[in-house]
Write an enzyme that holds these catalytic residues in place. Structure first.
Site, short mmCIF file in Angstrom:
data_model
loop_
_atom_site.label_atom_id
_atom_site.label_comp_id
_atom_site.label_asym_id
_atom_site.label_seq_id
_atom_site.Cartn_x
_atom_site.Cartn_y
_atom_site.Cartn_z
N SER A 1 57.97 34.76 27.03
CA SER A 1 57.91 33.31 27.13
C SER A 1 56.57 32.75 26.66
CB SER A 1 58.22 32.88 28.57
OG SER A 1 58.41 31.49 28.62
N ASP B 1 58.02 25.69 24.48
CA ASP B 1 57.18 26.89 24.52
C ASP B 1 57.76 27.94 23.57
OD1 ASP B 1 59.33 27.80 26.05
OD2 ASP B 1 58.08 28.74 27.58
N LYS C 1 66.63 27.66 32.80
CA LYS C 1 65.92 26.51 32.23
C LYS C 1 66.10 26.50 30.71
CE LYS C 1 61.48 28.95 32.67
NZ LYS C 1 61.65 29.99 33.67
N ARG D 1 61.13 26.06 27.99
CA ARG D 1 60.40 25.05 28.75
C ARG D 1 59.96 23.93 27.81
NH1 ARG D 1 55.99 27.08 32.30
NH2 ARG D 1 54.98 27.28 30.30
#
Length: 674
Positions: free
Chosen positions: A227, A384, A500, A389
């Protein structure tokens, strides 16, 4: 939390050395600690003696080392060295261990080889490089073998339903390690066992994996990603058949299975299978089409979007997001957002940002803000690197940029998703069937909206895996979930994905901004309206870095035994404490039976204080990085509108919290630098 655990065989503690700034793939001459939480449990040797192992080690160490088998004086380490040199077929990582051995770097060898990764809030995550506690070809093969073993036990139809594998664009040349290669090895292990594998033919946003698991009715899936972590890291994120990330007990059981089959099976290294096996399928086109189709469920103003005069800048932070956000904008009827050219294409070095985390605010959004000014775009959207996100910034009348926090964006999303539901609901729809969710360290703004509007709000433990599995339960019981979030800019609009999703969040923000523009209202102005209606919620979240698990443990133990054993603090400086909840031990002073309603989470540290003045503050360890995080929020009722006063009170409370409970100078904590 990650306090070093003892290895059963040798009584060794896993290291608590300061983590090196460079990556373990480059550095084979100085001590380095694992970048992750640590787990004991390399299996006991199943080999008769070390000399046989030495002879089998593929003869490329200089001969005197070969003929004097690994006698470091530590039998556990000798075994681990032998295993690594026999099992690792990646020349670069094998060489890293050989160099350490040649230079007699026993401490670093122990750090690398005598511990294993555990599942944190986002699966396995660590630095790339050689060693059982790092992400590399061998540990990914081992993890997948454990997955296979566990899934075979759980699903009789595993070999009919198959497994999904996706990856981002991370990589490290010095270890010949890239997300794509690790994804191929993951697929190879399963293909060699006759499991159908849906392997994406190119990089995808993380939410595409849980989405594909559900859509293709696979038993599970893995996304290779770290991530927004630093460039040295990578990870292995596991999703269950539900499309939600795995939670306990699956994580513990998978770890047990990994430990039972650490030796690579025949065929596990055969990544050619990805090109030759008839069981390999590429789900990219199909999943992308279905995902974009499903996005239409949360689009309410397509006509208006196509006419908007607003311009948007999007940065994908050197990651996977560009193409997918462009497509999503098209689905919503928008003109394409303006990409930041230097950050549009994948770059595993994230060369234009200090750290690849858009959450760090203005300092890392520099390029996109300057481009937006040049292009006269008022809103900047930043996904990101794995596009799960979203950060948002808006240009204000004053000429300054407002970078919204995750909690502020959630207030806007909560208002928007409920407003859209209200305006589009069928006549027999019941508000009591509607839910919104947040993690317990996130703002309570949704709770305030829910109380006033009559829908349900629930909170979960930190980590989207808890939100995903709770949403699954609610959907199965016929409930409708409009929105869920965590304060670290993780948002979920609708329930097509149970994790998410920065791609859908980006296009929903664009629609919200375009709609507000027709009323001549900015996002910032609308945020104030939400607060005026439901009560101001002013929060601050930050962190300290701490590389020593023992220090982290002692900070939290001191809070549990503040005045005397088993006694929590009653004051923090001058601020009186009303209630204490300790998720690590399961204690909650506000409950009649003193037991926490949220499940106990023994292997991470987390304590929440509710103060007399209405402030709620939580201290916790990160599940993915060496951080102690703090979260504090003042929740005011709608009649308290003196924000300066509320902000001052919050600021003083946070100062007291840091000084009295974290004691950074005494504990050698590093302040957040960005």
């Amino acid at each position: 939390g990650g306090n070093g655990r003892k290895h059963p065989a040798a009584g060794l503690r896993c290291p608590s050395v300061r983590r090196a700034r460079r990556d373990p793939g480059e550095r084979t001459s100085a001590p380095l600690a694992p970048a992750t939480r640590w787990l004991h449990g390399l299996p006991r040797p199943a080999y008769p003696n070390l000399s046989t192992m030495a002879e089998n080690a593929e003869g490329d160490l200089n001969s005197n080392l070969l003929h004097a088998p690994y006698r470091t004086g530590d039998p556990q380490l000798d075994t681990a060295i032998g295993q690594w040199l026999r099992w690792d077929k990646n020349p670069k990582t094998k060489e890293q261990i050989e160099n350490l051995l040649r230079n007699g770097m026993n401490k670093e060898l122990r750090d690398r080889l005598c511990c294993r990764m555990t599942f944190g809030t986002a699966g396995l995550r660590s630095a790339m490089g050689a060693g059982f506690c790092y992400i590399n070809d061998l540990t990914v093969i081992q993890s997948t073998q454990g997955m296979y073993k566990y899934l075979e036990r759980c699903f009789s139809d595993f070999k009919q339903r198959g497994f999904v594998v996706g990856y981002d664009t991370r990589g490290q040349v010095t270890s010949s390690c890239s997300s794509q290669r690790l994804a191929k090895l993951t697929a190879a292990v399963l293909l060699a066992k006759d499991v159908p594998v849906y392997l994406f033919s190119r990089y995808v946003p993380t939410p595409f994996v849980p989405y594909a698991v559900q859509e293709l009715k696979a038993v599970a899936g893995v996304m290779i990603t770290a991530s927004h972590n630093r460039k040295e890291d990578n990870g292995y994120k596991v999703y269950w058949e539900t499309g939600a990330q795995i939670t306990s007990p699956h994580d513990k059981e998978i770890l047990k299975c990994i430990e039972e089959c650490v030796e690579p099976w025949n065929g596990s290294w055969n990544d050619n299978l990805v090109d030759t096996s008839p069981l390999k399928r590429d789900p990219l086109q199909d999943i992308c089409r279905r995902y974009m189709e499903d996005l239409k469920k949360i689009c309410f103003h397509r006509e208006l979007n196509s006419k908007t005069t607003l311009k948007f800048v999007h940065t994908s932070f050197h990651g996977v997001g560009h193409d997918y956000v462009q497509l999503a904008f098209q689905v919503f009827g928008f003109k394409p957002p303006i990409p930041v050219p230097e950050q549009k294409d994948p770059d595993p070095d994230f060369s234009t940002v200090k750290c690849p985390n858009p959450e760090e605010g203005e300092s890392v959004l520099e390029l996109s803000l300057r481009l937006a000014e040049k292009e006269k775009a008022r809103v900047v959207l930043a996904t990101d690197p794995d596009a799960d996100r979203l950060a948002v910034a808006e240009l204000q009348e004053s000429g300054h940029w407002k970078v919204f926090t995750g909690n502020e964006l959630a207030a806007l999303f909560g208002w928007w998703m409920f407003d859209c539901w209200k305006k589009n609901k069928s006549s027999n729809a019941d508000v009591k069937n509607i839910y919104m969710l947040a993690t317990t360290v996130s703002s309570k703004i949704l709770k305030a909206i829910a109380l006033k509007e009559g829908f349900h709000f629930e909170e979960t433990l930190p980590g989207f895996k808890w939100i995903g599995s709770r949403i699954k339960d609610l959907l199965e019981n016929g409930k409708e979930v409009l929105f869920a979030f965590e304060e670290s800019i993780g948002f979920l609009c609708g329930t097509s994905v149970l994790d998410k999703d920065g791609v859908s969040a980006a296009v929903v923000v664009a629609e919200m901004a375009s709609y507000l523009e027709t009323l001549n209202i900015t996002l910032k102005q609308q945020l104030i309206k939400v607060y005026e209606k439901y009560g101001y919620h002013i929060s601050k979240t930050s962190y300290f870095l701490c590389y020593d698990p023992a220090t982290i443990k002692s900070i939290f133990e001191r809070l549990r035994n503040f005045y005397s054993p088993k006694e929590y603090p009653k004051f923090c400086g001058t601020f009186a404490i009303l209630h204490v909840r300790d998720i690590t031990t399961g204690y909650d002073s506000s409950q009649p039976d003193k037991k926490s309603v949220l499940p106990v989470s023994k292997n991470s540290q987390m304590i929440t204080f509710t103060f007399q003045n209405g402030c709620v503050a939580t201290l916790r360890t990160s599940g993915t990085e060496p951080k102690i995080k703090y979260y504090a929020e003042m929740c005011a009722s709608p009649d308290q509108s003196d924000t300066a006063l509320l902000e001052e009170e919050l600021k003083k409370l946070i100062e007291a919290l840091i000084e009295n409970f974290l004691e950074p100078s005494k504990n050698g904590l590093a302040w957040r630098s960005v």
